[in-house]
Design an enzyme around this catalytic site. Structure first.
Site, short mmCIF file in Angstrom:
data_model
loop_
_atom_site.label_atom_id
_atom_site.label_comp_id
_atom_site.label_asym_id
_atom_site.label_seq_id
_atom_site.Cartn_x
_atom_site.Cartn_y
_atom_site.Cartn_z
N LEU A 8 0.75 -1.18 -0.13
CA LEU A 8 -0.03 0.01 0.07
C LEU A 8 0.92 1.41 -0.05
O LEU A 8 0.64 2.06 0.83
CB LEU A 8 -1.04 0.09 1.51
CG LEU A 8 -1.87 -1.34 1.62
CD1 LEU A 8 -2.44 -1.22 2.78
CD2 LEU A 8 -2.81 -1.33 0.40
N PRO A 68 7.59 -3.87 -3.86
CA PRO A 68 8.85 -3.73 -4.73
C PRO A 68 9.15 -5.17 -5.62
O PRO A 68 8.90 -6.17 -4.81
CB PRO A 68 9.72 -3.40 -3.60
CG PRO A 68 8.92 -2.81 -2.37
CD PRO A 68 7.70 -3.52 -2.35
N LYS A 169 6.22 -3.71 -20.33
CA LYS A 169 6.59 -2.65 -19.41
C LYS A 169 8.07 -2.48 -19.26
O LYS A 169 8.66 -1.20 -19.21
CB LYS A 169 6.03 -2.97 -17.99
CG LYS A 169 6.37 -1.93 -16.91
CD LYS A 169 5.76 -0.64 -17.23
CE LYS A 169 5.93 0.32 -16.39
NZ LYS A 169 6.98 0.79 -15.45
N GLU A 176 11.08 5.30 -21.98
CA GLU A 176 11.33 6.15 -20.85
C GLU A 176 12.62 6.79 -20.69
O GLU A 176 12.84 8.06 -20.62
CB GLU A 176 10.60 5.74 -19.75
CG GLU A 176 10.49 6.44 -18.58
CD GLU A 176 9.97 5.89 -17.55
OE1 GLU A 176 8.86 5.57 -17.59
OE2 GLU A 176 10.77 5.57 -16.32
N TYR A 177 13.72 6.17 -20.68
CA TYR A 177 15.07 6.55 -20.38
C TYR A 177 15.50 7.29 -21.76
O TYR A 177 16.19 8.46 -21.58
CB TYR A 177 16.17 5.26 -20.29
CG TYR A 177 16.00 4.51 -19.10
CD1 TYR A 177 14.78 4.27 -18.27
CD2 TYR A 177 17.21 4.03 -18.51
CE1 TYR A 177 14.95 3.53 -16.98
CE2 TYR A 177 17.25 3.14 -17.19
CZ TYR A 177 16.15 3.12 -16.58
OH TYR A 177 16.11 2.37 -15.37
N1 LIG Z 1 6.19 4.65 -8.17
C1 LIG Z 1 6.14 4.65 -9.47
O1 LIG Z 1 6.33 5.63 -10.24
C2 LIG Z 1 6.00 3.25 -10.11
C3 LIG Z 1 6.15 2.04 -9.38
N2 LIG Z 1 6.08 1.08 -10.20
C4 LIG Z 1 6.34 -0.55 -9.49
O2 LIG Z 1 5.12 -0.65 -8.65
C5 LIG Z 1 5.84 -1.43 -7.44
C6 LIG Z 1 5.36 -0.71 -6.18
O3 LIG Z 1 6.00 0.80 -5.99
P1 LIG Z 1 5.79 1.96 -5.27
O4 LIG Z 1 4.32 1.95 -4.85
O5 LIG Z 1 6.37 2.83 -5.80
O6 LIG Z 1 6.58 1.26 -4.08
P2 LIG Z 1 6.55 1.92 -2.38
O7 LIG Z 1 8.00 1.67 -1.79
O8 LIG Z 1 6.02 3.22 -2.32
O9 LIG Z 1 5.45 0.84 -1.68
C7 LIG Z 1 5.75 -0.37 -1.71
C8 LIG Z 1 4.80 -0.70 -0.44
O10 LIG Z 1 5.17 -2.47 -0.58
C9 LIG Z 1 5.30 -2.57 0.99
N3 LIG Z 1 5.68 -3.97 1.12
C10 LIG Z 1 7.03 -4.37 0.97
N4 LIG Z 1 7.01 -5.70 1.14
C11 LIG Z 1 5.94 -5.99 1.66
C12 LIG Z 1 5.30 -7.40 1.94
N5 LIG Z 1 6.16 -8.54 1.92
N6 LIG Z 1 4.25 -7.47 2.22
C13 LIG Z 1 3.23 -6.73 2.38
N7 LIG Z 1 3.66 -5.29 1.87
C14 LIG Z 1 5.02 -5.17 1.59
C15 LIG Z 1 5.76 -1.51 1.79
O11 LIG Z 1 5.79 -1.40 3.25
C16 LIG Z 1 5.48 -0.30 0.99
O12 LIG Z 1 4.15 0.26 1.46
C17 LIG Z 1 7.22 -1.46 -7.57
O13 LIG Z 1 7.43 -2.96 -8.22
C18 LIG Z 1 7.67 -0.36 -8.56
O14 LIG Z 1 8.67 -0.57 -9.50
C19 LIG Z 1 5.53 0.83 -11.35
C20 LIG Z 1 4.95 1.98 -12.06
C21 LIG Z 1 5.47 3.36 -11.64
O1 LIG Z 2 8.33 2.30 -13.83
C1 LIG Z 2 8.47 3.58 -13.47
C2 LIG Z 2 7.99 4.38 -14.35
O2 LIG Z 2 7.59 3.82 -15.50
C3 LIG Z 2 9.03 3.71 -12.24
O3 LIG Z 2 9.05 5.12 -11.95
C4 LIG Z 2 10.34 3.02 -12.12
O4 LIG Z 2 11.03 3.18 -10.91
C5 LIG Z 2 11.28 3.83 -13.12
O5 LIG Z 2 12.58 3.09 -13.36
P1 LIG Z 2 13.90 3.50 -12.85
O6 LIG Z 2 13.91 3.58 -11.40
O7 LIG Z 2 14.98 2.89 -13.28
O8 LIG Z 2 14.08 4.95 -13.05
#
Ligand SMILES: NC(=O)C1=CN([C@@H]2O[C@H](COP(=O)(O)OP(=O)(O)OC[C@H]3O[C@@H](n4cnc5c(N)ncnc54)[C@H](O)[C@@H]3O)[C@@H](O)[C@H]2O)C=CC1
Ligand SMILES: O=C(CO)[C@H](O)[C@H](O)COP(=O)(O)O
Length: 298
Positions: A8, A68, A169, A176-177
């Site tokens: 979350l 993550p 993705k 994106e890079y």
């Molecule tokens: N932030 C972004 O712009 C984007 C992120 N993503 C991907 O989405 C996924 C999540 O990213 P964010 O929400 O940004 O990360 P975040 O770090 O904000 O949230 C991850 C959450 O997962 C929880 N967590 C970790 N291990 C856990 C477990 N074993 N059980 C339950 N909860 C657990 C953490 O406590 C944290 O609240 C990642 O794989 C990320 O690469 C994909 C597209 C864009």
């Molecule tokens: O997937 C994403 C955007 O599309 C995330 O923001 C991702 O963390 C971006 O990759 P990097 O951390 O290598 O810049």
């Protein structure tokens, strides 16, 4: 529909909010209790643990992982596994490597959907773009949830079998890079160039009708507005890099030239270190031409 959401953080919270707003029920868990309390305030049912979440979902579980990439996905699946059956569907919406997703899809009894998610935290209002791989029936079953989380019905599609969602993705991130690198180079030339330009004004003008308008360019406009044309104290250091590395590795393995993506990745790595190669070139010019050696300041 009732959806279990595990993870979350920045992205998982948005999944919960959009699914609730569309009139579905959510059972939510995170290892961070504050994150669980926050979505409970918005109407989600809090779970104490992953087994508790699974129990609350009953039969025909629909579960969205937004943790993550890497070990946290396997850890969550290990806890879910004993209660999963072939009528359940698990979605991994994180940035997992497509080969990990293929392995997980083969290992679990549930139908496994690998879902590349794009849009970032701005997706809270707009919805995300979702690239989904896995069994067709499971994708169709989850369409009401995908409609809610994505920008709408056109914001998601099934790319193909297991792994294909995260594969698409991965390549998206490589693009994106390269786009970030192209905008960066153009603005660097304008910044160092012949005119004293207001780069926010340049970006705004380009964003209104120019061939190169885009969301990333809107984010450039926002960055210059908030930091100034010279980017203020923003450091010359770019983090991240895993998804770009996967894209380049895959391209090398398949002998597909991706010079722009590769260069953008290299620039990121170079931003994180003092370059030994440049220091050696500096010293070699003295060796062959007795050119002055620039020395580090103490
Ligand atoms: N932030 C972004 O712009 C984007 C992120 N993503 C991907 O989405 C996924 C999540 O990213 P964010 O929400 O940004 O990360 P975040 O770090 O904000 O949230 C991850 C959450 O997962 C929880 N967590 C970790 N291990 C856990 C477990 N074993 N059980 C339950 N909860 C657990 C953490 O406590 C944290 O609240 C990642 O794989 C990320 O690469 C994909 C597209 C864009
Ligand atoms: O997937 C994403 C955007 O599309 C995330 O923001 C991702 O963390 C971006 O990759 P990097 O951390 O290598 O810049």
């Amino acid at each position: 529909m009732q959806l279990g959401v595990i993870g979350l953080g920045r992205m998982g919270q948005i999944v919960v909010e959009r699914v609730l707003a569309a009139g579905h029920e959510v059972v939510a868990f995170d290892i961070d209790e504050a994150a669980v309390a926050s979505v409970a305030d918005e109407g989600a049912t809090p779970a104490d643990s992953i087994p508790d979440l699974a129990e609350r979902l009953g039969s025909e579980k629909r579960i969205w992982l937004m943790v993550p990439a890497g070990d946290p996905v396997d850890a969550a699946l290990d806890e879910l596994e004993p209660g999963l059956s072939e009528t359940d569907v698990v979605v991994d919406g994180g940035n997992s490597h497509f080969e990990d997703s293929t392995r997980r899809a083969e290992a679990t009894d549930a139908a496994y959907l690998d879902c590349g998610t794009s849009g970032g935290p701005a997706g809270a209002e707009l919805g995300f773009s979702l690239m989904i791989g896995g069994p067709e029936w499971a994708y169709e079953e989850l369409v009401p949830v995908f409609d809610a989380v994505a920008t709408g019905p056109d914001g998601h599609d099934r790319m193909g079998p297991a792994g294909s969602g995260h594969y698409v993705k991965m390549v998206h991130n490589g693009v994106e890079y390269a786009l970030m690198q192209a905008y960066g180079e153009g603005f660097e030339l304008l910044h160092e160039g012949r005119y004293d330009l207001d780069l926010e004004a340049v970006a705004r003008t380009w964003n209104n009708g120019a061939v190169i308008r885009s969301w990333l360019l809107e984010l450039c406009e926002e960055a210059f507005r908030e930091e100034g044309s010279d980017l203020g104290d923003v450091a010359d250091h770019v983090a991240g890099g895993s998804t770009g590395t996967w894209t380049v590795r895959e391209a090398l393995e398949r002998e597909v030239p991706v010079p722009l993506i590769q260069q953008a990745l290299t620039e990121r790595f170079a931003s994180r270190r003092d370059r030994f190669s440049r220091r050696l070139a500096n010293r070699l010019r003295y060796g062959f031409g007795r050119h002055e050696v620039a020395r580090r300041e103490e």
